[in-house]
Design an enzyme around this catalytic site. Structure first.
Site, short mmCIF file in Angstrom:
data_model
loop_
_atom_site.label_atom_id
_atom_site.label_comp_id
_atom_site.label_asym_id
_atom_site.label_seq_id
_atom_site.Cartn_x
_atom_site.Cartn_y
_atom_site.Cartn_z
NE ARG A 24 1.76 1.94 -12.54
CZ ARG A 24 3.12 1.68 -13.03
NH1 ARG A 24 4.01 1.70 -12.19
NH2 ARG A 24 3.17 1.66 -14.51
CE1 TYR A 28 -17.69 -2.49 4.08
CE2 TYR A 28 -15.64 -3.28 3.05
CZ TYR A 28 -16.94 -2.67 3.09
OH TYR A 28 -17.37 -2.43 1.66
CG ASP A 64 -10.98 0.15 9.02
OD1 ASP A 64 -11.11 1.15 9.08
OD2 ASP A 64 -11.24 -0.80 8.27
CE LYS A 78 -17.20 3.39 3.33
NZ LYS A 78 -16.72 2.26 3.99
C1 LIG Z 1 -16.21 1.04 4.00
C2 LIG Z 1 -15.07 0.50 4.70
C3 LIG Z 1 -14.00 -0.28 4.18
C4 LIG Z 1 -13.63 -0.23 2.56
O1 LIG Z 1 -13.55 1.09 2.23
P1 LIG Z 1 -14.11 1.14 0.47
O2 LIG Z 1 -13.76 2.67 0.32
O3 LIG Z 1 -15.39 1.06 0.48
O4 LIG Z 1 -13.24 0.28 -0.34
C5 LIG Z 1 -13.12 -0.67 5.14
N1 LIG Z 1 -13.25 -0.60 6.42
C6 LIG Z 1 -14.33 -0.02 7.03
C7 LIG Z 1 -14.57 0.06 8.44
C8 LIG Z 1 -15.14 0.32 6.17
O5 LIG Z 1 -16.52 0.77 6.84
#
Ligand SMILES: *Cc1c(COP(=O)(O)O)cnc(C)c1O
Length: 384
Positions: free
Chosen positions: A50, A102, A173, A198
């Site tokens: 962890r 998002y 982000d 992604k």
């Molecule tokens: C998909 C996404 C998230 C969330 O990520 P997960 O891995 O699905 O939890 C956050 N910010 C953006 C811009 C995203 O496209």
């Protein structure tokens, strides 16, 4: 001199010349929960997974090097990363956020963070006067650029200057462009977050999230929080993301080349009323993108002429998959209204420009002729 990003996707300088792990080129998966101590008061450097695991730690070093931060934290998803980061704030703190985020981030802020008595102001950061919204209790500005899904572009350097004049953290982000095309820390941001699910992972097969920063105070707090809350990425998923990152550059270049062709092609289709792609010179964010990023990415949002046609496109695609997510090898088409942004109120969606005609394409690395041929076929037979 700093090595190029494609090299950094493959090689960590600090491990060069070493032959531990039998010289394995693929970093081992340390599938262990715990570690035997060599003696009382002694540690191998790892005590319990962890807290830290060698595979996760290796991945964190790679991502820190790509994003030009001193430290990266690998979490079990993008939302786990954003949730952990928001543990830095206290009841009564005020955070300015981009309004077109998002949907999962909006859901977190509206439901979970608000419950913790955080205050939020949502702005279209590409055009808003952010400085006039800063209050005595404001602690941070949280943006995406380009935004998901409307592709609004904000000037990271300018917002960083505003944040720092007022002692705030700028959090970016960076999921849509990945460090291959944009490194917000170099532009003045304090913290970068990612959905590693992604582009970093890139194969639609693993969830992951990252926080990257060079801010020592934030690093110390996050180390404590990750140890305490336990959302660190598993060894196997860390390995999958490491493997995905090896091809980040070639995937991003190919996907962007495909997206550039597709965006231009979509503009000429009768059924398409508007194309939002920051690589089109008429996009309002085009010049800022050229200044602050090394590319435009491979996300395209477009509006169909009617809601009925938008839904039919989703029904009729075959090779292009109707699915949530983005940034993977396969092209996906998403309907923000009922998928990624279903939990965002209709009022906010419409204000941000997400209508029932809005579709989002994550362009993959297929042959672009085949993507066009599929969409052409769908558009030509839309009323059948
Ligand atoms: C998909 C996404 C998230 C969330 O990520 P997960 O891995 O699905 O939890 C956050 N910010 C953006 C811009 C995203 O496209």
């Amino acid at each position: 001199m700093d090595r190029g990003i494609n090299t950094r996707c493959l090689h960590l300088e600090e491990t060069e010349g070493r032959t531990e792990n039998y010289g394995a080129l693929s970093f081992p998966i340390y599938q262990t929960a715990t570690y035997a101590h060599p003696g009382v008061g002694k540690s191998t450097g790892y005590d319990y997974s962890r807290l830290q695991n060698p595979t996760r730690e290796h991945l964190e070093k790679v991502v820190a090097s790509l994003e030009k931060g001193t430290e990266a934290f690998a979490l079990s998803s993008g939302m786990a990363a954003i949730t952990l980061l928001f543990e830095l704030f206290r009841p009564g703190d005020h955070i300015i956020t981009e309004s077109d985020l998002y949907g999962g981030s909006i859901r977190l802020f509206d439901n979970v963070s608000a419950k913790n008595s955080y205050e939020f102001t949502n702005l279209n950061c590409s055009v808003a006067d952010i400085e006039s919204e800063i209050r005595p209790n404001t602690k941070a500005i949280f943006i995406e650029t380009p935004t998901n899904p409307m592709m609004n572009v904000s000037d990271i350097g300018k917002i960083a200057d505003i944040a720092h004049r007022h002692g705030l953290l700028l959090i970016v982000d960076n999921t849509f462009l990945s460090p291959y095309f944009q490194t917000p820390l170099e532009l003045g941001a304090d913290v970068v977050v990612h959905s590693g699910t992604k582009f970093l992972g890139g194969h639609n097969d693993t969830l992951a999230g990252f926080i990257v920063t060079s801010n020592e105070e934030v690093i110390e707090k996050l180390r404590f929080l990750i140890k305490t809350t336990g959302a660190g990425l598993s060894p196997f998923d860390s390995w999958l993301i490491l493997r995905g990152i090896k091809t980040l550059g070639v995937r991003m270049e190919k996907a962007q080349a495909n997206a550039t062709v597709l965006a231009k092609w979509l503009k000429g289709c009768n059924i398409v009323t508007k194309v939002f792609f920051p690589g089109l010179p008429e996009h309002p964010g085009y010049e800022i993108m050229k200044k602050q990023a090394r590319g435009f990415g491979s996300m395209i949002t477009f509006n169909a002429d009617t809601e009925e046609h938008a839904l039919k496109i989703l029904e009729k695609v075959k090779m292009i998959k109707f699915a949530e997510s983005l940034g993977g090898t396969e092209t996906l088409i998403t309907y923000p209204t009922t998928q990624t942004h279903a939990d965002v109120s209709e009022e906010v969606r419409l204000k941000n420009g997400i209508t029932p005609c809005t579709l989002r394409l994550s362009v993959g690395i297929e042959d672009v002729e085949d993507l066009i041929s599929e969409l052409k076929n769908v558009f030509e037979n839309i009323d059948d």
